[in-house]
Design a protein around this motif. Sequence first.
Motif, PDB file in Angstrom:
ATOM      1  N   ARG A   1       0.835  -1.213   0.047  1.00 46.80           N
ATOM      2  CA  ARG A   1       0.096  -0.189  -0.031  1.00 46.80           C
ATOM      3  C   ARG A   1       0.933   1.408   0.086  1.00 46.80           C
ATOM      4  O   ARG A   1       0.603   2.154  -0.694  1.00 46.80           O
ATOM      5  N   THR A   2       1.843   1.237   0.917  1.00 44.05           N
ATOM      6  CA  THR A   2       2.551   2.556   1.059  1.00 44.05           C
ATOM      7  C   THR A   2       3.518   2.895  -0.351  1.00 44.05           C
ATOM      8  O   THR A   2       3.406   4.100  -0.853  1.00 44.05           O
ATOM      9  N   PRO A   3       4.100   1.886  -0.873  1.00 47.32           N
ATOM     10  CA  PRO A   3       4.975   2.101  -2.072  1.00 47.32           C
ATOM     11  C   PRO A   3       4.061   2.372  -3.202  1.00 47.32           C
ATOM     12  O   PRO A   3       4.391   3.277  -3.999  1.00 47.32           O
ATOM     13  N   LEU A   4       3.105   1.815  -3.262  1.00 49.11           N
ATOM     14  CA  LEU A   4       2.141   2.048  -4.586  1.00 49.11           C
ATOM     15  C   LEU A   4       1.449   3.518  -4.332  1.00 49.11           C
ATOM     16  O   LEU A   4       1.672   4.264  -5.575  1.00 49.11           O
TER      17      LEU A   4
ATOM     18  N   PHE B   1       3.471  10.848  -6.534  1.00 44.86           N
ATOM     19  CA  PHE B   1       4.465  11.537  -7.034  1.00 44.86           C
ATOM     20  C   PHE B   1       4.716  11.361  -8.680  1.00 44.86           C
ATOM     21  O   PHE B   1       5.105  12.334  -9.223  1.00 44.86           O
ATOM     22  N   SER B   2       4.028  10.460  -9.307  1.00 47.15           N
ATOM     23  CA  SER B   2       4.021  10.114 -10.624  1.00 47.15           C
ATOM     24  C   SER B   2       3.100  11.335 -11.279  1.00 47.15           C
ATOM     25  O   SER B   2       3.246  12.117 -12.202  1.00 47.15           O
TER      26      SER B   2
ATOM     27  N   GLN C   1      10.779   3.313  -4.270  1.00 38.96           N
ATOM     28  CA  GLN C   1       9.573   2.710  -3.832  1.00 38.96           C
ATOM     29  C   GLN C   1       9.419   1.676  -4.694  1.00 38.96           C
ATOM     30  O   GLN C   1       8.700   0.547  -4.492  1.00 38.96           O
ATOM     31  N   SER C   2       9.853   1.768  -6.096  1.00 37.09           N
ATOM     32  CA  SER C   2       9.779   0.660  -7.224  1.00 37.09           C
ATOM     33  C   SER C   2      10.521  -0.415  -6.718  1.00 37.09           C
ATOM     34  O   SER C   2      10.242  -1.794  -6.601  1.00 37.09           O
ATOM     35  N   ASN C   3      11.856  -0.431  -6.184  1.00 35.49           N
ATOM     36  CA  ASN C   3      12.779  -1.368  -5.623  1.00 35.49           C
ATOM     37  C   ASN C   3      12.253  -1.978  -4.483  1.00 35.49           C
ATOM     38  O   ASN C   3      12.417  -3.338  -4.308  1.00 35.49           O
TER      39      ASN C   3
END
Length: 236
Positions: free
Chosen positions: A16-19, A25-26, A51-53
């Motif tokens: 949830r947090t990284p997505l 930000f995108s 966050q993608s990593n």
Amino acid sequence: MTLQDEIISTVSHEMRTPLTSIRGFSQTLLNSWEKLDDDNKRKFIKIIEEQSNRLINLVENILTVSKENSEILVFKKIDVNKLIKDILPIFTEKYKDHKFIFNESKNSLLARLDEDKFQQIITNLLDNAGKYSQENTMVTITTELQNEFILIKISDEGIGIKAEDVDKLFKKFSRIENHLTSKTQGNGLGLYITKNLVEKMNGKISLKSQFNKGTEFQIEFPLYNPEEALKCSRTS
């Protein structure tokens, strides 16, 4: 709770947090590109990359856990010292504010292991040492020959682990809460996977830790035995 339930619960929580960060930000970059200066653009893109990593690491760990009982290991003779030296530059670059020292055994250290899984073990432990210790501290890797066994020690000068928390470390989805772990991303699977891989390759893993002084992980693997390797190749 079944393993499937644990995985679903962890994935739903950890993703949830990284997505949310990636989407937020995108959208900011797309909607405000002309208004943002170059420093902010780089900052936002860096956050998206981090966050993608984090998501990639989570997915890889979940996949490893889900297939742990069916995974096939490919054993061959490997040079333990050489593989550690090959891995180290990744971490001297990643944790530039740490000093990494390799005390290499003068003896030849050959073992019958799965090369990829061995690299994963060392990578997990070095990454932990870097993440959970303060800036400008040392991470020391030591290799020794003890009788018919190879001993690998990875020690840091981090916050250490309280005695009552040691047993939790190698459990699935378990994280020790302190001021460093609260600032560091993780899903509580790295050490569980590490222990599982060590034991699958006939090794042992243990740790010694002093709270507020640091932690030392020790891994022990049997020294390469040509006769044993030949016997295994005939029966495989």
